[in-house]
Write a protein that holds these residues in place. Sequence first.
Motif, PDB file in Angstrom:
ATOM      1  N   TYR A   1       0.735  -1.111   0.169  1.00 51.13           N
ATOM      2  CA  TYR A   1      -0.142  -0.084   0.067  1.00 51.13           C
ATOM      3  C   TYR A   1       0.809   1.177  -0.119  1.00 51.13           C
ATOM      4  O   TYR A   1       0.513   2.328  -0.495  1.00 51.13           O
ATOM      5  CB  TYR A   1      -0.879  -0.167   1.026  1.00 51.13           C
ATOM      6  CG  TYR A   1      -2.222  -1.026   0.948  1.00 51.13           C
ATOM      7  CD1 TYR A   1      -2.984  -0.988   0.053  1.00 51.13           C
ATOM      8  CD2 TYR A   1      -2.442  -2.030   2.174  1.00 51.13           C
ATOM      9  CE1 TYR A   1      -4.032  -1.775  -0.459  1.00 51.13           C
ATOM     10  CE2 TYR A   1      -3.235  -2.928   1.770  1.00 51.13           C
ATOM     11  CZ  TYR A   1      -4.275  -2.933   0.706  1.00 51.13           C
ATOM     12  OH  TYR A   1      -5.128  -3.860   0.576  1.00 51.13           O
TER      13      TYR A   1
ATOM     14  N   ARG B   1      -7.946   0.586  -9.378  1.00 50.25           N
ATOM     15  CA  ARG B   1      -9.320   0.184  -8.723  1.00 50.25           C
ATOM     16  C   ARG B   1     -10.305  -0.288  -9.513  1.00 50.25           C
ATOM     17  O   ARG B   1     -10.713   0.026 -10.498  1.00 50.25           O
ATOM     18  CB  ARG B   1      -9.877   1.533  -8.021  1.00 50.25           C
ATOM     19  CG  ARG B   1      -8.758   1.946  -6.931  1.00 50.25           C
ATOM     20  CD  ARG B   1      -9.550   2.919  -5.890  1.00 50.25           C
ATOM     21  NE  ARG B   1      -8.711   3.240  -4.848  1.00 50.25           N
ATOM     22  CZ  ARG B   1      -8.663   2.387  -3.668  1.00 50.25           C
ATOM     23  NH1 ARG B   1      -9.594   1.292  -3.572  1.00 50.25           N
ATOM     24  NH2 ARG B   1      -8.171   2.585  -2.707  1.00 50.25           N
TER      25      ARG B   1
ATOM     26  N   GLY C   1     -14.189  -0.530  -8.144  1.00 55.74           N
ATOM     27  CA  GLY C   1     -14.756  -0.246  -6.964  1.00 55.74           C
ATOM     28  C   GLY C   1     -13.568   0.299  -5.836  1.00 55.74           C
ATOM     29  O   GLY C   1     -12.969   1.108  -5.931  1.00 55.74           O
ATOM     30  N   LYS C   2     -14.010  -0.433  -4.916  1.00 54.83           N
ATOM     31  CA  LYS C   2     -13.143  -0.169  -3.279  1.00 54.83           C
ATOM     32  C   LYS C   2     -11.941  -1.061  -3.503  1.00 54.83           C
ATOM     33  O   LYS C   2     -11.187  -1.004  -2.701  1.00 54.83           O
ATOM     34  CB  LYS C   2     -13.917  -0.369  -2.337  1.00 54.83           C
ATOM     35  CG  LYS C   2     -14.425  -1.679  -1.864  1.00 54.83           C
ATOM     36  CD  LYS C   2     -15.129  -1.621  -0.603  1.00 54.83           C
ATOM     37  CE  LYS C   2     -15.689  -3.201  -0.156  1.00 54.83           C
ATOM     38  NZ  LYS C   2     -16.230  -3.219   1.130  1.00 54.83           N
ATOM     39  N   TYR C   3     -11.566  -2.201  -4.468  1.00 58.39           N
ATOM     40  CA  TYR C   3     -10.606  -2.932  -4.494  1.00 58.39           C
ATOM     41  C   TYR C   3      -9.392  -2.654  -5.379  1.00 58.39           C
ATOM     42  O   TYR C   3      -9.462  -1.848  -6.442  1.00 58.39           O
ATOM     43  CB  TYR C   3     -11.244  -4.341  -4.670  1.00 58.39           C
ATOM     44  CG  TYR C   3     -12.198  -5.032  -3.850  1.00 58.39           C
ATOM     45  CD1 TYR C   3     -12.032  -5.411  -2.550  1.00 58.39           C
ATOM     46  CD2 TYR C   3     -13.484  -4.721  -4.316  1.00 58.39           C
ATOM     47  CE1 TYR C   3     -13.131  -5.850  -1.702  1.00 58.39           C
ATOM     48  CE2 TYR C   3     -14.451  -5.182  -3.396  1.00 58.39           C
ATOM     49  CZ  TYR C   3     -14.240  -5.769  -2.173  1.00 58.39           C
ATOM     50  OH  TYR C   3     -15.179  -6.040  -1.385  1.00 58.39           O
TER      51      TYR C   3
END
Length: 80
Positions: A41, A54, A56-58
């Motif tokens: 990250y 990305r 969506g949120k992944y």
Amino acid sequence: MSTASRTHADPRATLRAGLPDRYLTPDDIAEMFEVPKETVYQWRKKRIGPPGFRVGKYVRYDPAAVRDWVAERSAIADAA
């Protein structure tokens, strides 16, 4: 090879053998490079790691882009 065994295969092995048939997750990247997921990250935040995108949120990683990033890093290390 069944779909179930490909899903749980070691991502390092599948990348060496060719492109996996799925996008990689941050967990896959962490396992591949034997670093904590937080490092993955941080690489993304600092834009120094393999390029991700990305869904969506992944966050997902294209195996071809990861392989290109590794080749680029290897070339830099060889030149140093």
